[in-house]
Design a protein around this motif. Structure first.
Motif, PDB file in Angstrom:
ATOM      1  N   THR A 146      -0.313  -1.642   0.308  1.00 20.26           N
ATOM      2  CA  THR A 146       0.290  -2.685   1.183  1.00 20.26           C
ATOM      3  C   THR A 146       0.258  -2.057   2.744  1.00 20.26           C
ATOM      4  O   THR A 146      -0.143  -0.731   2.521  1.00 20.26           O
ATOM      5  N   ASP A 147       0.299  -2.665   3.793  1.00 15.95           N
ATOM      6  CA  ASP A 147       0.029  -2.148   4.961  1.00 15.95           C
ATOM      7  C   ASP A 147       1.306  -1.296   5.594  1.00 15.95           C
ATOM      8  O   ASP A 147       1.254  -0.746   6.452  1.00 15.95           O
ATOM      9  N   ASP A 148       2.388  -1.444   4.672  1.00 18.20           N
ATOM     10  CA  ASP A 148       3.470  -0.892   5.277  1.00 18.20           C
ATOM     11  C   ASP A 148       4.204   0.401   4.447  1.00 18.20           C
ATOM     12  O   ASP A 148       5.302   0.846   4.954  1.00 18.20           O
ATOM     13  N   GLY A 149       3.454   0.956   3.571  1.00 17.86           N
ATOM     14  CA  GLY A 149       4.063   1.743   2.703  1.00 17.86           C
ATOM     15  C   GLY A 149       4.897   1.252   1.572  1.00 17.86           C
ATOM     16  O   GLY A 149       5.402   0.452   1.825  1.00 17.86           O
ATOM     17  N   LEU A 150       4.960   2.109   0.553  1.00 21.34           N
ATOM     18  CA  LEU A 150       5.696   1.835  -0.458  1.00 21.34           C
ATOM     19  C   LEU A 150       7.026   1.755  -0.232  1.00 21.34           C
ATOM     20  O   LEU A 150       7.636   0.682  -1.015  1.00 21.34           O
ATOM     21  N   PHE A 151       7.700   2.444   0.339  1.00 13.59           N
ATOM     22  CA  PHE A 151       9.017   2.401   0.557  1.00 13.59           C
ATOM     23  C   PHE A 151       9.788   1.281   1.576  1.00 13.59           C
ATOM     24  O   PHE A 151      10.878   1.118   1.506  1.00 13.59           O
ATOM     25  N   GLY A 158      -3.122  -0.236  -5.267  1.00 16.91           N
ATOM     26  CA  GLY A 158      -2.081   0.567  -4.785  1.00 16.91           C
ATOM     27  C   GLY A 158      -1.179   1.565  -5.900  1.00 16.91           C
ATOM     28  O   GLY A 158      -1.883   1.556  -6.558  1.00 16.91           O
ATOM     29  N   GLY A 197      -2.113   2.295  -9.623  1.00 15.52           N
ATOM     30  CA  GLY A 197      -2.036   3.599 -10.074  1.00 15.52           C
ATOM     31  C   GLY A 197      -1.473   4.044 -11.265  1.00 15.52           C
ATOM     32  O   GLY A 197      -1.611   4.690 -12.268  1.00 15.52           O
ATOM     33  N   LEU A 198      -0.151   3.573 -11.224  1.00 15.43           N
ATOM     34  CA  LEU A 198       0.823   3.733 -12.229  1.00 15.43           C
ATOM     35  C   LEU A 198       0.466   3.257 -13.531  1.00 15.43           C
ATOM     36  O   LEU A 198       0.456   3.879 -14.541  1.00 15.43           O
ATOM     37  N   THR A 212      -5.769   8.349   5.976  1.00 13.76           N
ATOM     38  CA  THR A 212      -4.591   8.598   5.393  1.00 13.76           C
ATOM     39  C   THR A 212      -4.376   9.955   5.275  1.00 13.76           C
ATOM     40  O   THR A 212      -5.495  10.584   5.295  1.00 13.76           O
ATOM     41  N   ILE A 218      -3.336  11.265   2.471  1.00 11.13           N
ATOM     42  CA  ILE A 218      -3.701  11.569   1.168  1.00 11.13           C
ATOM     43  C   ILE A 218      -5.001  11.997   1.009  1.00 11.13           C
ATOM     44  O   ILE A 218      -5.123  12.980   0.087  1.00 11.13           O
TER      45      ILE A 218
END
Lengths: 720, 340
Positions: free
Chosen positions: A24-29, A123, A127-128, A580, A582
């Motif tokens: 996502t463009d806005d971050g997971l949280f 995303g 991954g999970l 990023t 990461i």
């Protein structure tokens, strides 16, 4: 065990159903992804046209059904394994086929608007889900009786293989295939003449005035540096453990300093000391009336700088090993009437072999991959690492040549690795056993002690001089010319406004980014490195040698190649990480992991397997054994891995240059920019601050990890 | 095992990162301070745009732009010598910005013409010779005035210059010699100078830094770099060679497929303005600005008083010419690192 599988399946399903599948463009949280209609959960995407995501959800569902309805355990495990692997395969496949621009192949299959629109990188959900399926697969393998039925071991192997595969092999392949590239295709016949050219392997310097090939230069430098650093490291380790030398604390700091030094600084200091206009050169030239020469530019300068830079690595590996040699062996030898020299030569030294071999290998590989020192001091002495860098960024960019040189470099590393294996052989080097062990380490015999002092102390003195120069350089106006005192460099870099509380210095941004990334990368590196070491030393599995070599691969490849290959591999879906933080963390973890592995292997080969066996016999599983028995005995190795990876994340430059972005700029790339700009004062002031920061961090780490107690007291026999 | 899982989840959580709408991603290949100045000046005028700037050398940037082709993370590439900008334009990695270039000097417009408007000149820097006054007077060597002087045996072991295979600066020197003397004569002269060269460095700016510190007596490089070192207090003297000399043109390009093309174009227009270019000397950058109305710093090498050749960027920037000249350099000027 069935429950473990069910838990992982539930996690995988949750990842599929509730987390955004794509980046996502806005971050997971940021909860925007829930209703913005773009990125959405795997379940939602699969239902709304992206049908190729369905297997990721179906696989866990089917596996859950299998858990509930198939009774025979082995059969159940095998079916689950098959489902999990099929799920993983399909997830990877759809990611490789459908990129941002839509499907790459099989267009007839992927039709419709959703497929043609393409998809962004994977995303959190993906991954999970993949991770859960991986663990389901590994646990199932262990349930079907493989890997001694140990789920922890099989899962760890599976995870590390997957990580190394994705973050080492996948990117490196991207660049290595270019070695075979010719116009419009690939060719083997073109490769061999280029690979065996005299520019790479030529021996001209032995027979005439021509220069040798770059690979020969690198090989010679690497062997010399490996041998030199191992010898110096051993001298230091022996002084620490086997003598009553008074200034051990100071010496300890000196042995750490060079690895916490940002690149170029040692080279610069050496030029100011030994260059043609250097302080020492002028002094000696005046004294003896010699012509001032440029000897420091070329092989000897680079060698000198590498000895200064890499001895600490050898020392870090060797100190744990030398400490670990059991006094009872030495006492037994002395009881049998051997003198101290014989004891050292025939008992202690052979027991240190894994340490020596690993220290040499690290020194050799570090030397091959070293980039900063040859760049500053190499002058006419070309080596592979700089040659590769300039084939990528030079005036004539030739990625094929870079790839061929990288293969030459890998060949050298692989040979060194094989040679080390042969030399170590299949002997056992275990000296730390569970048995009571309260003897005294034999002190060195006088001749050997003198030899250790004679090699180590001049080196220590030189280090001290170099670092005093650096500190001095940060406080003067123009290092080398105008030595009036100034704080201007520090104020420019780290100034702050007390009244408003604003940080006005230009270096703050990169400083904080660097520290954050290094603190995240260090524990991950230690974890991955030491788990790998544990698997390699303690577990037997198919393909272990290949596994061991693959963990060394990322270390052997020069940073430049890694940097470019990471951009090529991770700039596009399925895994899109460029820009990023990461990607910086990952590159550090996988580049520095080998040090954790080597240090861990060296330390762990000394721990007698009976310790593990005792623990297992008493009913502990292998995870509990690792945590309660092995980890506490691995103190020095953990410390080395943590320290090294933290420090390398701060000081490495060549890989980072390509991966830093405006948001995540690193200290080294900032410093290199300043050095290129001729602002030595600022660069050195920044380096000095980094050195102090790292020193503080290392002391803190040392406090946190603590020292291991192998025996009631570490005593050195008093020389009577 | 669960612990491993937790850590991986935490790692993944970090991975999701974002791009805001009004972010402009700039790679700057000029001096760091100049980059910082440009960013703060641009942001002051465009408060809605958040400029993300990182400094990378031209070679590094070109390698990155190539690797990222198709999904670039960079919007604008500002500064740095023109050749890599021209290569990027030739390979279709950059796009025309359509910004008005009518106020620019001839050499800057020329660059835009060659690249079909993809790379536009922002500054120029002439190639020159620098010498360390202390070293030469100590050894009582007469300072050089011309390229031809460098062939004189009095400079034996005193000259340092970069290797054109790795350095764009040195390639400019090679191309300048070829344009001044013709290809065959140039190789003879370069080989004669080569007899006095103590080292062919990898990086183009290294020789002048070495000359500043007295590690070598004479260096060849760009004059604005030398001016900067001299301004810091090093005993460096700068010579504009009597035969005439070549120059580089620093450029700005918008990356093909930029995510924020509007802001990128605004940046290009901003970078070409006279008042913006006039500010470079504030941070010690002494290149000659490309806007004819921009003020030139008194320290800047005065291009009017230097005999500049009519440098042919189209010919000498092309890959074919480059490959041929470098192959000849390797063969005729020789082994860059003979064992002594």
């Amino acid at each position: 065990m069935k429950n473990t599988v069910l838990i992982w399946l539930a996690i995988g399903l949750a990842g599929f159903a509730f987390l955004p599948w794509h980046m996502t463009d806005d971050g997971l949280f940021d909860p925007v992804w829930i209703n913005d209609g773009n990125a959405s959960t795997g379940l939602f995407s699969a239902l709304s046209g992206q049908w190729w995501l369905a297997p990721a959800g179906l696989a866990p569902l089917m596996a859950i059904a299998v858990q509930l309805f198939v009774q025979a355990p082995v059969r159940r495990a095998r079916i689950t394994l098959a489902i999990a692997i099929a799920g993983l395969f399909l997830i990877a496949l759809q990611g490789m086929i459908i990129v941002r621009a839509g499907p790459r192949i099989l267009e007839w299959l992927f039709t419709g608007e959703a497929a043609l629109a393409g998809q962004p990188g994977m995303g959190a959900g993906a991954g999970l889900c993949a991770l859960a399926l991986l663990f389901v697969a590994t646990v199932s393998i262990s349930q079907s009786g493989k890997g001694q039925g140990d789920a922890f071991v099989v899962s760890t192997i599976g995870l590390i293989v997957a990580l190394v595969g994705i973050f080492v092999f996948f990117p490196v392949m991207h660049i290595l295939v270019r070695a075979f590239e010719v116009d419009g295709g690939y060719s083997l016949t073109e490769f061999f003449p280029r690979f065996f050219s005299a520019d790479i392997w030529g021996l001209g310097c032995l027979f005439g005035p021509r220069s040798c090939g770059v690979a020969i230069n690198s090989l010679f430098l690497g062997v010399m540096t490996g041998a030199g650093t191992t010898l110096l490291g051993l001298s230091f380790a022996l002084i620490f453990t086997r003598t009553d030398f008074r200034a051990k604390k100071l010496l300890r700091v000196l042995t750490v300093l060079p690895i916490i030094t940002p690149p170029f600084v040692i080279g610069l200091a050496l030029i100011l000391l030994f260059g043609r206009a250097g302080t020492v050169t002028e002094f000696v030239a005046d004294l003896f009336g010699w012509e001032k020469t440029r000897w420091v530019y070329g092989f000897w300068g680079v060698y000198f700088a590498q000895l200064l830079s890499f001895t600490p690595i050898a020392f870090l590996v060797l100190i744990g090993v030398v400490q670990g040699v059991s006094p009872s062996m030495e006492e037994a030898s002395q009881t049998l009437d051997a003198d101290r020299w014989q004891t050292f030569r025939y008992v202690s030294l052979p027991l240190m072999r894994p340490g020596l071999a690993n220290a040499f290998l690290l020194g050799f590989i570090e030397s091959l991959a070293d980039f900063g020192n040859p760049l500053v001091l190499g002058s006419g002495y070309s080596v592979l690492s700089t040659e590769i860098f300039f084939s990528i960024v030079g005036a004539v960019a030739d990625p094929a040549k870079a790839a061929i040189l990288a293969i030459a470099l890998l060949t050298l590393t692989l040979s060194a690795f094989m040679a080390q294996r042969i030399w170590l052989g299949k002997k056992s080097y275990a000296t730390i056993t569970g048995k009571a062990d309260s003897g005294q380490n034999a002190s060195l015999n006088p001749a050997l002690r003198t030899l250790c002092y004679a090699t180590a102390l001049p080196w220590a003195a030189l280090t001290l001089v170099v670092y005093s120069m650096i500190i001095f350089g940060s406080f003067v106006k123009l290092w080398g010319y105008d030595h009036s005192f100034t704080l201007a460099h520090f104020i420019r870099a780290f100034g702050f406004d007390l009244s408003s509380g604003r940080l006005t210095g230009v270096a703050w941004d990169s400083y904080f980014t660097t520290l954050t990334i290094a603190s995240i990368a260090a524990p991950l590196t230690a974890l991955v490195g030491l788990s790998t070491a544990y698997l390699l030393v303690r577990q037997k599995f198919i393909g272990k040698d290949a596994f061991e070599f693959s963990t060394m691969l990322s270390f052997a490849i020069p940073g430049t190649v890694i940097g470019v290959s990471y951009i090529m591999a991770f700039n596009f879906p399925p895994i899109e990480l460029t820009g990023t933080s990461i990607i910086l963390i990952i590159v550090f973890v996988f580049r520095n992991m080998p040090v954790g592995v080597r240090g861990g292997i060296a330390a762990m080969s000394q721990l007698d397997k009976s310790l593990d066996e005792a623990s297992i016999t008493l009913g502990a599983n292998s995870f509990a054994t690792v945590r309660r028995v092995i980890l506490p005995l691995m103190g020095p190795a953990i410390l080395a891995a943590l320290t090294y990876s933290f420090v390398r994340a701060i000081t490495s430059v060549s890989a980072v240059i390509f991966l830093v972005s405006a948001k995540h700029n690193m200290a080294t790339s900032f410093i290199v920019g300043r050095v290129e700009n001729g602002e030595f004062g600022l660069a050195i002031a920044y380096s000095a601050v980094l050195i102090v920061t790292m020193l503080a961090a290392i002391l803190l780490l040392q406090l946190m990890v603590g020292t291991r107690r192998l025996r009631r007291a570490d005593r050195v026999q008093q020389t009577a | 095992m669960k612990r491993l899982g937790m850590i991986s989840v935490a790692t993944l959580a970090l991975s999701a990162s974002g791009v805001l709408a009004d972010e402009l991603s700039v790679v700057c290949s000029a001096e760091q301070d100049w980059c910082d100045l440009m960013v703060s000046a641009f942001e002051a005028e465009h408060p809605d745009t958040d400029v993300l700037m990182v400094r990378k050398s031209t070679g590094e940037t070109l390698a990155q732009v190539r690797a990222e082709a198709g999904n670039p993370k960079i919007d604008v590439w500002w500064g740095g010598t023109g050749d890599p900008h021209l290569i990027a334009a030739e390979e279709g990695l950059t796009q025309a910005s359509g910004v008005d270039t009518s106020e620019l000097l001839g050499w800057a417009q020329n660059m835009a013409d060659i690249s079909n408007g993809k790379a536009i000149g922002i500054y120029a820097g002439a190639l020159g010779i620098a010498y360390n006054a202390d070293i030469l007077s100590e050894k009582s060597i007469e300072p050089p005035q011309c390229w031809a002087d460098l062939e004189d045996p009095r400079f034996e072991g005193e000259i340092q210059v970069a290797n054109p295979n790795s350095s764009g600066t040195a390639y400019t020197e090679l191309a300048t010699f070829v344009q001044l003397f013709g290809e065959d004569e140039a190789m003879v002269k370069l080989a004669a100078v080569g007899k006095n060269v103590n080292s062919y460095t990898k990086s183009g700016s290294a020789p002048s830094k070495a000359a500043a510190r007295g590690e070598t007596g004479v260096s060849i490089g760009f004059m604005h770099d030398m001016v900067k070192l001299a301004a810091q207090g090093f005993p460096l003297k700068i010579v504009a060679p009597c035969e005439g000399t070549g120059y580089e043109v620093g450029a700005v390009s918008v990356i093909e497929g930029a995510r924020n093309p509007e802001a990128a174009k605004a940046w290009v227009a901003f970078a070409l303005r006279a008042d913006v270019q006039s500010r470079a000397p504030e941070v010690g950058s002494f290149q000659v600005p490309s806007n004819s109305n921009a003020k030139v710093a008194p320290e800047s090498p005065d291009l009017a008083s230097i005999k500049l050749i009519d440098y042919d960027f189209a010919t000498y920037g092309s890959s074919d010419t480059r490959g041929r000249l470098l192959a000849r350099w390797d063969a005729e000027v020789g082994d860059p690192n003979p064992q002594k």
